[in-house]
Scaffold this motif. Structure first.
Motif, PDB file in Angstrom:
ATOM      1  N   ALA A 205     -10.657 -69.398  -1.522  1.00 39.48           N
ATOM      2  CA  ALA A 205     -10.606 -67.982  -1.129  1.00 39.48           C
ATOM      3  C   ALA A 205      -9.837 -67.808   0.185  1.00 39.48           C
ATOM      4  CB  ALA A 205     -12.015 -67.427  -0.984  1.00 39.48           C
ATOM      5  N   CYS A 206      -9.915 -68.795   1.093  1.00 34.73           N
ATOM      6  CA  CYS A 206      -9.272 -68.654   2.408  1.00 34.73           C
ATOM      7  C   CYS A 206      -7.805 -69.062   2.382  1.00 34.73           C
ATOM      8  CB  CYS A 206     -10.008 -69.497   3.444  1.00 34.73           C
ATOM      9  SG  CYS A 206     -11.621 -68.840   3.815  1.00 34.73           S
ATOM     10  N   SER A 207      -7.416 -69.924   1.425  1.00 41.79           N
ATOM     11  CA  SER A 207      -6.040 -70.417   1.467  1.00 41.79           C
ATOM     12  C   SER A 207      -5.112 -69.694   0.494  1.00 41.79           C
ATOM     13  CB  SER A 207      -6.003 -71.929   1.221  1.00 41.79           C
ATOM     14  OG  SER A 207      -6.715 -72.227   0.062  1.00 41.79           O
ATOM     15  N   ALA A 208      -5.665 -68.814  -0.346  1.00 40.76           N
ATOM     16  CA  ALA A 208      -4.819 -68.091  -1.303  1.00 40.76           C
ATOM     17  C   ALA A 208      -4.110 -66.953  -0.572  1.00 40.76           C
ATOM     18  CB  ALA A 208      -5.667 -67.548  -2.447  1.00 40.76           C
ATOM     19  N   THR A 209      -3.023 -67.288   0.163  1.00 39.05           N
ATOM     20  CA  THR A 209      -2.364 -66.297   1.028  1.00 39.05           C
ATOM     21  C   THR A 209      -1.993 -65.021   0.272  1.00 39.05           C
ATOM     22  OG1 THR A 209      -0.481 -67.728   0.683  1.00 39.05           O
ATOM     23  CG2 THR A 209      -1.406 -67.676   2.906  1.00 39.05           C
ATOM     24  N   LYS A 210      -1.539 -65.195  -0.972  1.00 37.04           N
ATOM     25  CA  LYS A 210      -1.054 -64.043  -1.735  1.00 37.04           C
ATOM     26  C   LYS A 210      -2.188 -63.038  -2.018  1.00 37.04           C
ATOM     27  CE  LYS A 210       1.131 -63.614  -6.001  1.00 37.04           C
ATOM     28  NZ  LYS A 210       1.269 -64.390  -7.206  1.00 37.04           N
ATOM     29  N   HIS A 211      -3.380 -63.585  -2.261  1.00 42.80           N
ATOM     30  CA  HIS A 211      -4.473 -62.706  -2.684  1.00 42.80           C
ATOM     31  C   HIS A 211      -5.481 -62.416  -1.571  1.00 42.80           C
ATOM     32  CE1 HIS A 211      -2.925 -63.199  -6.660  1.00 42.80           C
ATOM     33  NE2 HIS A 211      -2.994 -64.501  -6.546  1.00 42.80           N
ATOM     34  N   LYS A 212      -5.186 -62.923  -0.346  1.00 44.66           N
ATOM     35  CA  LYS A 212      -6.190 -62.809   0.714  1.00 44.66           C
ATOM     36  C   LYS A 212      -6.538 -61.344   1.020  1.00 44.66           C
ATOM     37  CE  LYS A 212      -5.542 -66.083   3.775  1.00 44.66           C
ATOM     38  NZ  LYS A 212      -5.110 -66.729   4.979  1.00 44.66           N
ATOM     39  N   LYS A 213      -5.503 -60.488   1.044  1.00 39.54           N
ATOM     40  CA  LYS A 213      -5.739 -59.080   1.389  1.00 39.54           C
ATOM     41  C   LYS A 213      -6.627 -58.412   0.322  1.00 39.54           C
ATOM     42  CE  LYS A 213      -3.330 -55.074   3.006  1.00 39.54           C
ATOM     43  NZ  LYS A 213      -2.212 -54.278   2.548  1.00 39.54           N
ATOM     44  N   THR A 214      -6.315 -58.684  -0.946  1.00 37.02           N
ATOM     45  CA  THR A 214      -7.120 -58.097  -2.032  1.00 37.02           C
ATOM     46  C   THR A 214      -8.544 -58.603  -1.930  1.00 37.02           C
ATOM     47  OG1 THR A 214      -5.144 -58.534  -3.314  1.00 37.02           O
ATOM     48  CG2 THR A 214      -7.024 -57.654  -4.524  1.00 37.02           C
ATOM     49  N   SER A 215      -8.676 -59.901  -1.672  1.00 35.25           N
ATOM     50  CA  SER A 215     -10.009 -60.500  -1.567  1.00 35.25           C
ATOM     51  C   SER A 215     -10.781 -59.856  -0.409  1.00 35.25           C
ATOM     52  CB  SER A 215      -9.863 -62.010  -1.367  1.00 35.25           C
ATOM     53  OG  SER A 215     -11.058 -62.563  -0.914  1.00 35.25           O
ATOM     54  N   ASP A 216     -10.123 -59.656   0.736  1.00 30.77           N
ATOM     55  CA  ASP A 216     -10.770 -59.020   1.892  1.00 30.77           C
ATOM     56  C   ASP A 216     -11.242 -57.608   1.530  1.00 30.77           C
ATOM     57  OD1 ASP A 216     -10.455 -61.176   3.498  1.00 30.77           O
ATOM     58  OD2 ASP A 216      -8.917 -60.307   4.804  1.00 30.77           O
ATOM     59  N   GLN A 217     -10.355 -56.868   0.836  1.00 29.30           N
ATOM     60  CA  GLN A 217     -10.725 -55.490   0.473  1.00 29.30           C
ATOM     61  C   GLN A 217     -11.936 -55.498  -0.463  1.00 29.30           C
ATOM     62  OE1 GLN A 217      -6.959 -54.307  -1.083  1.00 29.30           O
ATOM     63  NE2 GLN A 217      -6.291 -53.377   0.840  1.00 29.30           N
ATOM     64  N   ARG A 218     -11.928 -56.439  -1.423  1.00 29.04           N
ATOM     65  CA  ARG A 218     -13.051 -56.502  -2.371  1.00 29.04           C
ATOM     66  C   ARG A 218     -14.351 -56.826  -1.642  1.00 29.04           C
ATOM     67  NH1 ARG A 218     -10.520 -60.629  -5.866  1.00 29.04           N
ATOM     68  NH2 ARG A 218      -9.039 -59.582  -7.187  1.00 29.04           N
ATOM     69  N   ARG A 219     -14.295 -57.859  -0.781  1.00 30.53           N
ATOM     70  CA  ARG A 219     -15.542 -58.268  -0.097  1.00 30.53           C
ATOM     71  C   ARG A 219     -16.061 -57.159   0.816  1.00 30.53           C
ATOM     72  NH1 ARG A 219     -16.249 -64.661   0.034  1.00 30.53           N
ATOM     73  NH2 ARG A 219     -14.722 -65.135  -1.548  1.00 30.53           N
ATOM     74  N   THR A 220     -15.143 -56.442   1.471  1.00 34.17           N
ATOM     75  CA  THR A 220     -15.584 -55.360   2.358  1.00 34.17           C
ATOM     76  C   THR A 220     -16.265 -54.267   1.522  1.00 34.17           C
ATOM     77  OG1 THR A 220     -13.672 -55.896   3.708  1.00 34.17           O
ATOM     78  CG2 THR A 220     -14.777 -53.832   4.209  1.00 34.17           C
ATOM     79  N   ARG A 221     -15.659 -53.949   0.395  1.00 36.19           N
ATOM     80  CA  ARG A 221     -16.240 -52.909  -0.475  1.00 36.19           C
ATOM     81  C   ARG A 221     -17.590 -53.381  -1.043  1.00 36.19           C
ATOM     82  NH1 ARG A 221     -17.226 -47.929  -1.503  1.00 36.19           N
ATOM     83  NH2 ARG A 221     -17.176 -47.260  -3.661  1.00 36.19           N
ATOM     84  N   ILE A 222     -17.653 -54.642  -1.456  1.00 35.31           N
ATOM     85  CA  ILE A 222     -18.937 -55.168  -1.973  1.00 35.31           C
ATOM     86  C   ILE A 222     -19.989 -55.082  -0.866  1.00 35.31           C
ATOM     87  CG2 ILE A 222     -20.155 -57.214  -2.887  1.00 35.31           C
ATOM     88  CD1 ILE A 222     -17.404 -58.175  -3.984  1.00 35.31           C
TER      89      ILE A 222
END
Ligand SMILES: C[S@@+](CC[C@H](N)C(=O)[O-])C[C@H]1O[C@@H](n2cnc3c(N)ncnc32)[C@H](O)[C@@H]1O
Length: 342
Positions: A205-222
């Motif tokens: 989750a931390c090294s997937a540079t391409k998807h990090k922003k999407t992942s951050d947005q998802r976790r914040t929303r969750i």
């Protein structure tokens, strides 16, 4: 040999086999569902010697050392010196081989803090809350961190053991991981928490540079939806137009939350978000869907602990939802028959 093939820690599923069939004529593969090996860049780590499926119990470990924590000091947490002296007393009571096992554990000490006694740093780096106490589990302590872990754990008060189980499919040879921190945080905030353990997280989750922003947005929303929905969850049937609208909104948000958790593969939250979907659909009397999500939630809670309060609650709710669903089906059948009879 039979004796060396200790299956005591193996998957729950072997207990489904009748006892007369489970005689171990040959021991294929590793008897334990884990091996401790060097993990490049992380010291030691714990690995799966064979593939595992969700619910497989990986470890059941009693604490080697346990203390009653002193009362928390407002705004400061536990008084360190008191913890340190309780740990020292418990340590002195151990056998010398147990003491060696404790002292072999790794620890991280922030440069700003002087190491007075490595035992204290070991305890701080590796101990887990254990019911109302705090304990050290030397094997579980070897499991490294991931922000998208493939195992989860809990303290089983009845057995006096910490249980680690697979939360998703794990390939043979894969490293097992747990989370040391709350996971509903964006990458930078997770890393701040992990600084206390002295490493930079390079998990998937931390090294997937391409998807990090999407992942951050998802976790914040969750992180916003999860506590809010959990606090508002009720089975109360809406009786006004406004309450009905709000119940529909809640069901939509529960489904959004469930989708985000699944996309982010936060398996630790699956049972709870399926429960939210089930309860919010039950309020709308959508008994078929409510039964399906409730039963999914029950399966996962049961996988962790058959006797837990959550498992029992979901079993009860699933029975109620299925009974209502059956009643609906009966009513519809009766209506169809009476229409045909007219
Ligand atoms: C509880 S111990 C885990 C077992 C440890 N690797 C060992 O050799 O005993 C925690 C320490 O392991 C290392 N560690 C854990 N997870 C890691 C990760 N994802 N990346 C790098 N190092 C990690 C860090 O040094 C951390 O302070």
């Amino acid at each position: 040999s039979f004796i060396s093939c200790d299956r005591s820690e193996a998957s729950l599923h072997i207990f489904d086999v009748p006892s007369w069939l489970s005689l171990n004529f040959s021991c294929l593969g590793s008897p334990l569902p884990y091996t401790i090996l060097p993990a490049p860049g992380k010291g030691l780590g714990v690995f799966a010697p064979r593939s595992l499926i969700p619910g497989d119990i990986i470890m059941r470990e009693p604490p080697i050392l346990v203390i009653n924590p002193p009362p928390m000091q407002a705004g400061k947490g536990y008084p360190r010196s008191e913890i340190d002296s309780r740990v020292r007393i418990a340590f002195e009571a151990l056998s010398s081989s147990e003491q060696d096992e404790v002292l072999s554990l790794t620890y991280y000490n922030p440069p700003s803090q002087k190491v007075v006694d490595p035992l204290n740093s070991i305890f701080r780096s590796n101990a887990y809350n254990t019911g109302s106490r705090v304990g050290l589990f030397p094997k579980i302590a070897r499991i490294n961190h991931s922000c998208r872990p493939n195992t989860s754990y809990y303290w089983n008060e009845r057995l006096g053991k910490r249980m680690v189980y697979a939360t998703r499919h794990i390939e043979e040879g894969e490293e097992l991981s747990v989370s040391y921190i709350p996971l509903l945080l964006a990458h930078a905030d997770r890393q701040k928490r992990l600084d206390a353990y002295g490493f930079t997280c390079t998990c998937e989750a931390c090294s997937a540079t391409k998807h990090k922003k999407t992942s951050d947005q998802r976790r914040t929303r969750i992180g916003q939806l999860f506590p809010d929905l959990t606090a508002r969850l009720t089975l109360e049937v809406p009786t006004s137009v406004a309450a009905n609208k709000s119940a529909h909104r809640m069901a939509e948000q529960s489904i959004e939350l469930m989708q985000l958790v699944e996309e982010e593969q936060l398996a630790d939250y699956y049972a709870q978000v399926y429960r939210s979907v089930a309860v919010s659909l039950a309020r709308l009397q959508q008994w078929d869907s409510a039964s399906i999500w409730s039963s999914k939630s029950y399966d996962i809670f049961k996988m962790a602990d058959e006797q837990s309060r959550e498992t029992k609650e979901m079993e009860k709710l699933t029975r109620i939802f299925v009974a209502n669903w059956n009643e609906d089906v009966d009513k519809q059948t009766e209506q169809r028959q009476s229409q045909r009879g007219r």
